[in-house]
Design an enzyme around this catalytic site. Sequence first.
Site, mmCIF file in Angstrom:
data_model
loop_
_atom_site.group_PDB
_atom_site.id
_atom_site.type_symbol
_atom_site.label_atom_id
_atom_site.label_comp_id
_atom_site.label_asym_id
_atom_site.label_seq_id
_atom_site.Cartn_x
_atom_site.Cartn_y
_atom_site.Cartn_z
ATOM 1 N N ARG A 1 32.300 6.039 -6.235
ATOM 2 C CA ARG A 1 32.913 6.292 -7.552
ATOM 3 C C ARG A 1 34.142 7.203 -7.411
ATOM 4 O O ARG A 1 34.365 8.107 -8.219
ATOM 5 C CB ARG A 1 31.920 6.933 -8.518
ATOM 6 N N SER B 1 27.010 5.199 -16.720
ATOM 7 C CA SER B 1 26.394 6.374 -16.085
ATOM 8 C C SER B 1 27.229 7.612 -16.384
ATOM 9 O O SER B 1 28.441 7.607 -16.144
ATOM 10 C CB SER B 1 26.338 6.193 -14.570
ATOM 11 N N GLU C 1 30.534 11.808 -14.232
ATOM 12 C CA GLU C 1 31.315 10.696 -13.689
ATOM 13 C C GLU C 1 32.598 10.426 -14.487
ATOM 14 O O GLU C 1 33.629 10.121 -13.904
ATOM 15 C CB GLU C 1 30.436 9.440 -13.640
#
Length: 348
Positions: free
Chosen positions: A171, A248, A344
Amino acid sequence: MWPANLPDFVEREADLALRNTLALPARAALYARITGAGQLEELADFYAPGDRRFFTLGGGSNLVLSGDVDGLVLHMAICGRELAGEDADAWYVRAGAGENWHDFVQWTLAQSWPGLENLALIPGTVGAAPIQNIGAYGLELAERFHALTAFDMQTGDIVRFDRTACCFGYRDSVFKHHGWHLDGRFVITDVTFRLPKAWAPLTRYADVAAELAARNIITPDARQIGDAVVAVRRRKLPDPAQIPNTGSFFHNPVVEAAIAERLLASHPGLPHYPQPDGRLKLAAGWLIEQAGWKGRDLGPVGMYEKQALVLVNRGGATGADVVALMKAVQRDVAEKFGVELTPEPVFL
Ligand code: EPU
């Protein structure tokens, strides 16, 4: 601070509430819908790092708006998709940064170019996908990435980034560093994917394997895997159009082996995945659930009842509500497990 002679396509005081999938209320002092690189060239004259704020917006699906944006929001709407090339080993498929990611994936599958099916139904745009190296069900974008084109607002140059230059991680990419994304310096205009002709199904991931088995599919093709992924995501993850969210909300934490062993001794059920460097990735959703936050709200926001890693807006939330819940979850997971959760999405 902003000159009066901005191009006509720049709007003032634009509403961003419908342009972020958490549906947080915010206005942008200036806003421009970008449909071609020519507009970026016009705007580059006004770019001044650290002085005037620029920010690039895709689908707004990985973004927390903490309040009004005192700057220029560039909404990427560059369209187009094509077969850019082909050799003995692969198809090279290019798409404009503003293309919807899922529509693009479906289009490649309809053309019989397999390879992106595990990434079906991820919200957002093609141009945003490399920034956080989107991933799901055993595949990361980096594995199918060939190159991207970006416009450098600081120099006016068109720059090509290949896979090495993007420095992809979990990510993560180079665009999340040096402030490049947050200060809008490199604006991604198109992305080219390399889809290998020697295709093999990636069905190791338990949820996808179970879905295919339930459909009595033993040797799936790419479209069948894409359909299975869509079904799994629809079951577990809330549709942002109905329940605003950013997917997420935290990274799965990667910890030293010694820390994981200590945690596993007292919590044998903790899902963990060995990493190439010897460390272990832990399931943040499990940690959040065990800390008592699955399906629990704080004010108008909460952690989703079917996937504790997803923060949802139950209606009327502000950026401050999101930050309050984020901190409460981080605090409780740290107290119970000694593990730090990092968010995130990008905060603006
Ligand atoms: N789990 C729980 N409780 C929960 C959620 C998960 O116990 O509330 C457990 C599951 O039972 C499983 C493990 O945690 O054993 C992992 O859960 P899951 O398979 O749902 O995946 P994840 O690690 O929570 C990651 C990605 C998702 C991606 C899925 C599938 C991150 C931060 N998230 O989630 O990506 O779709 O794997 O590959 O890496 C996103 O980034 O926005 C995203 C949705």
